[in-house]
Every structure is written in C-alpha cells, then in structure tokens.
Design an enzyme around this catalytic site. Sequence first.
Site, PDB file in Angstrom:
ATOM      1  CB  SER A 109      -0.891   0.024   1.237  1.00  0.00           C
ATOM      2  OG  SER A 109      -1.643   1.218   1.250  1.00  0.00           O
ATOM      3  CB  SER A 110       0.664   4.437  -1.832  1.00  0.00           C
ATOM      4  OG  SER A 110      -0.539   4.906  -1.240  1.00  0.00           O
ATOM      5  CB  CYS A 111      -0.025   4.410   3.697  1.00  0.00           C
ATOM      6  SG  CYS A 111      -0.210   2.745   4.310  1.00  0.00           S
ATOM      7  CE1 TYR A 138      -1.473  -0.784   4.859  1.00  0.00           C
ATOM      8  CE2 TYR A 138      -2.477  -2.675   5.941  1.00  0.00           C
ATOM      9  CZ  TYR A 138      -2.247  -1.925   4.809  1.00  0.00           C
ATOM     10  OH  TYR A 138      -2.782  -2.331   3.604  1.00  0.00           O
ATOM     11  CG  HIS A 181      -9.258   3.677   3.253  1.00  0.00           C
ATOM     12  ND1 HIS A 181      -9.487   2.354   2.986  1.00  0.00           N
ATOM     13  CD2 HIS A 181      -8.060   3.720   3.877  1.00  0.00           C
ATOM     14  CE1 HIS A 181      -8.453   1.629   3.400  1.00  0.00           C
ATOM     15  NE2 HIS A 181      -7.579   2.438   3.940  1.00  0.00           N
TER      16      HIS A 181
HETATM   17  O1  GFB Z   1      -8.245   7.698   3.519  1.00  0.00           O
HETATM   18  P1  GFB Z   1      -7.672   8.043   4.845  1.00  0.00           P
HETATM   19  O2  GFB Z   1      -8.373   7.569   6.071  1.00  0.00           O
HETATM   20  O3  GFB Z   1      -6.192   7.485   4.949  1.00  0.00           O
HETATM   21  O4  GFB Z   1      -7.534   9.666   4.975  1.00  0.00           O
HETATM   22  P2  GFB Z   1      -4.780   7.963   4.389  1.00  0.00           P
HETATM   23  C1  GFB Z   1      -7.136  10.422   3.882  1.00  0.00           C
HETATM   24  C2  GFB Z   1      -7.302  11.897   4.239  1.00  0.00           C
HETATM   25  O5  GFB Z   1      -8.724  12.195   4.278  1.00  0.00           O
HETATM   26  C3  GFB Z   1      -6.761  12.272   5.636  1.00  0.00           C
HETATM   27  C4  GFB Z   1      -9.012  12.938   5.446  1.00  0.00           C
HETATM   28  O6  GFB Z   1      -6.130  13.523   5.521  1.00  0.00           O
HETATM   29  C5  GFB Z   1      -8.035  12.382   6.466  1.00  0.00           C
HETATM   30  O7  GFB Z   1      -7.895  13.298   7.551  1.00  0.00           O
HETATM   31  N1  GFB Z   1     -10.420  12.786   5.842  1.00  0.00           N
HETATM   32  C6  GFB Z   1     -11.319  13.801   5.891  1.00  0.00           C
HETATM   33  C7  GFB Z   1     -11.025  11.648   6.235  1.00  0.00           C
HETATM   34  N2  GFB Z   1     -12.513  13.355   6.338  1.00  0.00           N
HETATM   35  C8  GFB Z   1     -12.357  11.997   6.554  1.00  0.00           C
HETATM   36  C9  GFB Z   1     -13.244  10.991   7.027  1.00  0.00           C
HETATM   37  O8  GFB Z   1     -14.426  11.235   7.354  1.00  0.00           O
HETATM   38  N3  GFB Z   1     -12.743   9.725   7.105  1.00  0.00           N
HETATM   39  C10 GFB Z   1     -11.442   9.426   6.749  1.00  0.00           C
HETATM   40  N4  GFB Z   1     -11.020   8.131   6.846  1.00  0.00           N
HETATM   41  N5  GFB Z   1     -10.551  10.380   6.315  1.00  0.00           N
HETATM   42  C11 GFB Z   1      -4.347   5.420   4.701  1.00  0.00           C
HETATM   43  C12 GFB Z   1      -3.534   4.528   5.609  1.00  0.00           C
HETATM   44  O9  GFB Z   1      -3.873   6.750   4.861  1.00  0.00           O
HETATM   45  O10 GFB Z   1      -4.164   5.072   3.335  1.00  0.00           O
HETATM   46  C13 GFB Z   1      -3.905   3.081   5.393  1.00  0.00           C
HETATM   47  O11 GFB Z   1      -3.766   4.902   6.956  1.00  0.00           O
HETATM   48  C14 GFB Z   1      -3.963   2.726   3.912  1.00  0.00           C
HETATM   49  O12 GFB Z   1      -2.949   2.275   6.027  1.00  0.00           O
HETATM   50  C15 GFB Z   1      -4.677   3.761   3.084  1.00  0.00           C
HETATM   51  O13 GFB Z   1      -2.682   2.554   3.417  1.00  0.00           O
HETATM   52  C16 GFB Z   1      -4.547   3.452   1.601  1.00  0.00           C
HETATM   53  O14 GFB Z   1      -4.801   8.040   2.900  1.00  0.00           O
HETATM   54  O15 GFB Z   1      -4.311   9.168   5.133  1.00  0.00           O
END
Ligand code: GFB
Length: 315
Positions: A109-111, A138, A181
């Site tokens: 995963s890109s993270c 992770y 996500h």
């Molecule tokens: O998709 P996300 O949860 O994961 O968050 P990452 C992406 C961005 O969206 C962050 C914002 O800056 C969050 O703060 N965001 C805004 C929200 N509102 C929301 C919301 O209601 N829910 C969520 N979830 N985010 C993940 C990794 O990072 O990427 C995992 O933690 C995985 O391990 C995934 O690799 C592909 O993109 O930041």
Amino acid sequence: MIEKNAKIYVAGHRGLVGSAIVRSLEKDGYTNIVKRTHSELDLTDQRVVFDFFAEERPEYVVLAAAHVGGINANQTCPADFIYINSIIQCNVIKAAHDYKVKKLLFLGSSCIYPKMAHQPISESELLTGPLETTNEGYAVAKIAGLEMCKFFKRQYGDDFISCMPTNLYGPNDNFNLETSHVLPALIRKFDDAKKNGAPSVELWGTGSPLREFLYVDDMADACVYLLQNYSGEEHVNIGTGKEISIKELAEIVKETVGFEGEIVWNSAMPDGTPRKLLDVSKLHNIGWKEKVGLRDGIRLAYEWYLAQDEKDLKK
Ligand code: GFB
C-alpha cells in the site's frame, strides 16, 4: 501464460480488492478460482493454512487478505495492524513456498513509503526514510511482506511478486465511519446528510492533504495483468499518477451525491501524510494504464452504494 483452468486462490475474496480481483479473473475467463471466507479459513492460524495448501494445492495465489483501515483505525490500533498482517503474510507466503505455488502476488500500500518521500514516489524510495506515524504498524508489516517475497525469490527462485497500490475505492468498500478510508466516508456522510436534511457535514483534518485515487476494478485489472506479465524482484506501483486535495475531492463527492449543505473541517483529527503520489512510469512501461477517471469512478461507487441493502453494507 496462466491456463484458464489453473487453480487460483484469492485470499480475501470478499474485500474491496479481493472481490474486484475475482470479478476481473472471471471476466478474463478463469474458471477455477478458490475462495475461503474468514470463518472457513483463519489465515492467522499456521496449521490451518498449511493444511489448506496441502489439500487444495493452488497453482497461483493472490494475497489480498489483510487487516486494513483508514487513518483513524491505523492510529488507534497499531498493534492489531502489525500483528495480524505479519502473521497472515508469514503463513501464506511460507505455505505457498512449501507447496510449490507457481506464482504469488502480494499487495502492499502506498502509505508504507517514507512520509517525506520525493514525489512522485518511485519504487526505489521504499525504506529511505521515516514512516508516516499514523499507520506505522501497518507499514512495517507490509514492508516485511514485500521484502519476504523478494527474498524468497532471491533465495529459492519462487515467482513471488509484489505491487504497491495507491488509495483505492469502489464496490464492497468499508463504510464504517470509524475505520473506513476517506472516499467511502465522504459518500456515506454526504448521503446520510442529504437524506436527513442535515445543514452540514463534518470532515477530518484541514482538507489540504493531497491523495491519489484508483477505482478498484482498474486495480484488479492491473493485478491480473502483473500476474500474467511480470516476474521482477522489485514491487510495482499501481496508481494513476494524478493527485487531488481532500477539499477538492469532497466537493466532487458532495456534487455527485447532491448534498447542498456546508462542510465543516475538524482539525482535531489528523491529516496524515501531506502527499503520497505514486510514480507509475514502471507500470506504464510494462504496458498497463487505468481506464476509469475519478469523477466516473465516484459516480460508479455511489451508484453501487445506493443499490445495496443497508444490511449488506459494511457500516
Ligand atoms: O483515507 P484516509 O483515512 O487514509 O484519509 P490515508 C485520507 C485523508 O482524508 C486524511 C481525510 O487527511 C483524512 O484526515 N479525511 C477527511 C477523512 N474526512 C475523513 C473521514 O471522514 N474519514 C477518513 N477516513 N478520512 C491510509 C492509511 O492513509 O491510506 C492506510 O492509513 C492505507 O494504512 C490507506 O494505506 C490506503 O490516505 O491518510
């Protein structure tokens, strides 16, 4: 070439990526796809996994089973993410080796790239700097999985390859607002607000981070393409090479859903890594490019969401 009746085990066949890979394989005419639910086959139990491989003898394995989640789940449960993902991949990769699986595809995963990797991020950036803290557990597990495939290839000649997908979305996504996500969270939040007549929707962070998004059926097609055409030691980035701010993304989803209220940003929630745009030149040179654009993908994902029974959605 992979024979159309080859026995292909897709671990994690009910998840976002696994279910898309099954659709892609079936679309490509593969007729012998092996699936096991979590209750039928606990991938964290080594004995059970080895017994399964001994009995089924799959010729190909796609390891799409993992303990996954968004930024909040990763930040609050790092021990679960490092332990469960480590034990699953150790069991499946070692069993694939012992039972002479012809080819295995592992999903990263890109993270898991360094937080401040040069952008766009090329495959060579892995392990060149400190990780993003919100998903370190992770990331360490997934890095170990990529390295394990590389070293089984180097030491034993196993055809075990890895890919590094960007943020994915689409059918069978997780819509639980605590663990999902961002894209499924936006779909659900705007749809709920529209239906309830809420004046505003609360989103996390500042909206300023940049993210790259790939529709999951494109991801699945890329995985099948790599299974058929790639056997290199280094992992391959899978993405679009295009990024968008969370703020802009929210506006597109808001418009697609038809919510007309306000967006409120809760900056007490983490932004996570500022950017993680993948360099997809290696994938393009191998001969694959995505087909579904972001606006079309969001529309398809929302249409799928609306077509589901409430009870079937992972909410
Ligand atoms: O998709 P996300 O949860 O994961 O968050 P990452 C992406 C961005 O969206 C962050 C914002 O800056 C969050 O703060 N965001 C805004 C929200 N509102 C929301 C919301 O209601 N829910 C969520 N979830 N985010 C993940 C990794 O990072 O990427 C995992 O933690 C995985 O391990 C995934 O690799 C592909 O993109 O930041």
